[in-house]
Scaffold this active site. Structure first.
Site, PDB file in Angstrom:
ATOM      1  CB  SER A 254     -11.232  54.870  44.845  1.00  0.00           C
ATOM      2  OG  SER A 254     -12.267  55.485  44.086  1.00  0.00           O
ATOM      3  CG  ASP A 255      -9.901  61.504  45.380  1.00  0.00           C
ATOM      4  OD1 ASP A 255     -11.081  61.873  45.181  1.00  0.00           O
ATOM      5  OD2 ASP A 255      -9.008  62.299  45.742  1.00  0.00           O
ATOM      6  CE1 TYR A 256     -16.809  63.034  41.689  1.00  0.00           C
ATOM      7  CE2 TYR A 256     -15.764  62.846  39.547  1.00  0.00           C
ATOM      8  CZ  TYR A 256     -16.871  63.153  40.327  1.00  0.00           C
ATOM      9  OH  TYR A 256     -18.021  63.563  39.725  1.00  0.00           O
ATOM     10  CG  ASN A 257     -12.264  58.758  36.714  1.00  0.00           C
ATOM     11  OD1 ASN A 257     -12.926  57.739  36.482  1.00  0.00           O
ATOM     12  ND2 ASN A 257     -11.496  59.321  35.812  1.00  0.00           N
ATOM     13  CB  ALA A 258      -8.490  57.410  42.154  1.00  0.00           C
TER      14      ALA A 258
END
Ligand code: NOJ
Length: 714
Positions: free
Chosen positions: A256-260
């Site tokens: 996943s992307d950062y905190n997505a």
């Protein structure tokens, strides 16, 4: 039973979720800092992956905690955004695309991987494959510009470069194709905003580069932060599970992307963290970067019955398989154990210098203002970007420091030791201060040429750097106008050098300067590379991979537009045009001058008909009628004039380079495959439609500059 199945059989739920978690880390004098957690979590096996750590010492220390002090001894996967070089910074991706040379694209990724791996890392979050047609969007800097076919070449080149021939080797990195997908057409060019595009545009423009990356063997993919018509990519089952995994057969890790994952709540599609985690997992996201949604949410989701252990095991298996393929189980300290050979860094900097020089695009050169005349005794190098050492890095710098870059003033001083180089910044990049403008004009007094270095700060492009008005920030226009007035009054050539992570909207500057150079952000050797081009040691050869708008209101302006039923006609009001600005861009895709003057003399095709499966050769004859050598780039386009679905006005099919001495002629040969003439028909299935196809070739995507002939697809 293999190693991985055995491990999965022994793991507790907490250990499994640890393998599905990636946490940011950093290393300070007092020791490692792990976001929201401690190194005890690595010992407990509840953090299995890290990002943002550099240096073999810290990396190996963390690895040792995992391998020697955790119950199962599973090595960590440690990644970093190595976007355009690790410590030796190459030009930003948009700049490097201007080189139009796949071998170079591979080579810089290979060198970045070697340097990053020597720092102990095993993964990079690159390449970025978002096709951007909107310069307002800051992340335009990280991609290859407006063309989907070009993006497929970059995808392949970069994946091969980062991953090398053997993923387990000590000098390779796992690549991560991002951001899947259609992240760039955010509403209004505003970062992280919603996306709503047609299925056709998705398939024709945004998916091909990801398909190319998968075919090239990319081992991980990162979903975009954004949603597509209401479905966030992080839980987009149709695109992640059905298309990427199902149709393309991607078996690697989706990170996943950062905190997505947590952001699915704010997107408005998940009730709480457990719901968000369950949705992402079931779409196929294996690693949760920074949300802590899998560790905190999946146990709840298991109880609720919205996630299953089988899904968790599948994701864990993918993560462990990647670690195994990277050789981490066999030797977790392999990367970073041998310092690079002496001389490697110097060679890499030499590469950075030559790639930077080749990334520079000469947008305008009236009256042969460039190269700088050999007889010049003094040059004024003014503007806030002239001595801006740190800015040369661009928006991503991994382990690159501010000091290791060469700025323009220093580059020119080194290249021209006998020439007086006077410098004044004139103003800051942003802000209201005009107090230095008079001093900058004074510095131009008596100069034989003025090099005016303007543009954006590095952090004004990249992530979270959308600009509604992507011109020159601050008081730079006031500075430029004052300097231009001086240049005109004293008949001194004015050479504009523009630093930016995007095409800037600067028609007034283009008009007022004699020469204009797009320097993008060129990395650590920026000043030397610019000196090479400005002095004529290197003849410029870069070509812009993105159209430069005349006005923000034209955006998106790109060469692959579809026709209209009412093509612009100046004599007919009711045709497709603006009342206040021309339709075409200021500089089209592919534009870039050389110090020679190359004419395209003749276009030939090896056959006038083509059938599915066949390839013909397009030959283009050229002559350098100028007085200096030139490396010319020839672009090949096609145009399908009549089809069941209107095709773009031009479609890029190839490019080739040729170096021509003054007066020399030459021929380039470009393959054209009939398979490229297939397109998605009305029901979005690939079709060949027999009929005439225009074949066009020339120096850029401006139709008026192209030679054309017609072939028949049978
Ligand atoms: C957020 C960015 O969107 C992504 O490109 C990057 O890889 C991650 N942060 C990690 O730094």
């Amino acid at each position: 039973m293999g190693r991985i199945d055995k491990l999965i059989g022994e793991m507790t739920l907490a250990e499994k979720l640890g393998q599905l978690t990636m946490t940011a880390s950093s290393y300070t004098v007092t020791g490692p800092v792990i976001a929201g957690d401690s190194t005890d979590a690595i010992r407990a096996g509840t953090i299995g992956n890290l990002l943002n750590m550099v240096g073999p010492g810290p990396v190996h220390e963390m690895q040792r905690l995992a391998v020697e002090e955790s119950r199962l001894g599973i090595p960590l996967l440690i990644g970093l955004d190595i976007i355009h070089g690790h410590s030796t910074l190459f030009p930003i991706p948009l700049a490097e695309a201007a080189v139009f040379d796949p071998a170079t694209w591979t080579l810089t990724a290979r060198e970045a991987a070697r340097e990053g791996a020597a720092d102990g890392l095993a993964m990079t979050f690159a390449p970025m494959l978002d096709v951007s047609r909107d310069p307002r969007w800051g992340r335009t800097a990280e991609g290859s510009g407006e063309d989907p076919w070009l993006a497929t070449l970059i995808a392949r080149s970069k994946v091969l470069g980062f991953q090398g021939e053997d993923l387990a080797a000590a000098d390779t990195l796992a690549a991560c194709a991002k951001h899947f997908c259609a992240y760039s057409p955010v509403a209004g060019g505003r970062e992280y905003a919603s996306v709503d595009i047609s299925e056709r545009t998705l398939r024709e423009v945004h998916l091909p580069a990801f398909e190319a990356a998968v075919r090239a063997g990319v081992v991980s993919v990162m979903p975009a932060f954004t949603d597509l018509a209401g479905l966030p990519m992080t839980c987009h089952t149709g695109l992640l599970r059905d298309y990427l995994r199902g149709q393309l057969g991607f078996e690697g890790v989706i990170v996943s992307d950062y905190n997505a994952i947590a952001e699915l709540i704010k997107h408005g599609v998940a009730e709480d963290l457990a719901d968000a985690a369950a949705r992402a997992l079931s779409a196929g996201v294996d690693i949760d970067m920074m949300s802590d949604a899998y560790r905190r949410g999946l146990p709840v989701a298991l109880e609720r019955g919205t996630a299953s252990l089988a899904q968790i095991d599948t994701a864990v298996r993918r993560v462990l398989t990647l670690k195994e393929r990277l050789g981490l189980f066999d030797d977790p300290y392999r990367r970073g154990s041998t310092p690079e050979a002496a001389g490697t860094t110097a060679q890499r900097r030499a590469l950075a210098r030559s790639v930077a020089a080749r990334s520079i695009v000469l947008l305008k050169n009236d009256g042969a203002a460039l190269p700088l005349a050999a007889a010049l005794r003094n040059i004024a190098v003014v503007g806030p970007l002239a001595a801006a050492t740190g800015e040369m890095r661009g928006p991503w710098w991994a382990a690159g420091t501010e000091e290791m870059n060469v700025n323009v003033v220093d580059g020119l001083r080194a290249a021209l030791p006998g020439v007086e180089i006077r410098h004044a910044a004139g103003t800051t990049i942003e802000g209201d201060d005009r107090s230095g403008i008079a001093a900058a004009v004074a510095a131009c007094e008596g100069a034989g040429a003025i090099v005016l270095c303007l543009g954006e700060a590095a952090v004004m492009s990249g992530e979270a750097a959308s600009r509604a008005d992507p011109g020159l920030p601050g008081q730079q226009r006031a500075l430029a106008e004052a300097v231009a007035a001086h240049a005109r009054a004293h008949r001194v050539p004015l050479i504009g050098v523009l630093f930016s992570g995007r095409p800037l909207v600067i028609p007034w500057l283009a008009e007022q300067s004699d020469a204009l150079v797009a320097a993008w952000f060129l990395g650590c050797e920026a000043g030397n590379a610019l000196a090479d081009v400005l002095t004529g040691t290197v003849s410029p050869s870069g070509r812009t991979p993105m159209s430069w708008p005349r006005s923000v209101g034209q955006v998106p302006v790109f060469f692959g537009q579809r026709p209209t039923g009412r093509p612009a006609d100046p004599k007919d009001k009711f045709t497709s045009k603006y009342l206040d600005v021309a339709n075409d861009p200021l500089y089209p895709f592919g534009h870039g001058l050389t110090y020679g003057q190359v004419t395209i003399d003749k276009l030939g095709v090896s056959a006038a008909t083509i059938q599915p499966g066949q390839t013909i050769t397009v030959s283009v004859a050229l002559t350098n009628i100028g007085r200096r050598a030139a490396e010319e780039t020839v672009f090949l386009f096609t145009r399908d004039k009549v089809a069941s679905v209107a095709r773009p006005l031009l479609e890029l099919r190839g490019f080739a380079k040729i170096t021509l001495a003054p007066g020399a002629s030459g021929v380039v040969h470009l393959p054209l495959s009939a398979n490229d003439l297939r397109f998605l028909g009305p029901d979005l299935e690939p079709v060949f439609e027999p009929g005439e196809v225009e074949v066009l070739a020339g120096p850029c995507a401006d139709r008026a500059q192209l030679l054309a002939t017609t072939i028949v697809l049978e």
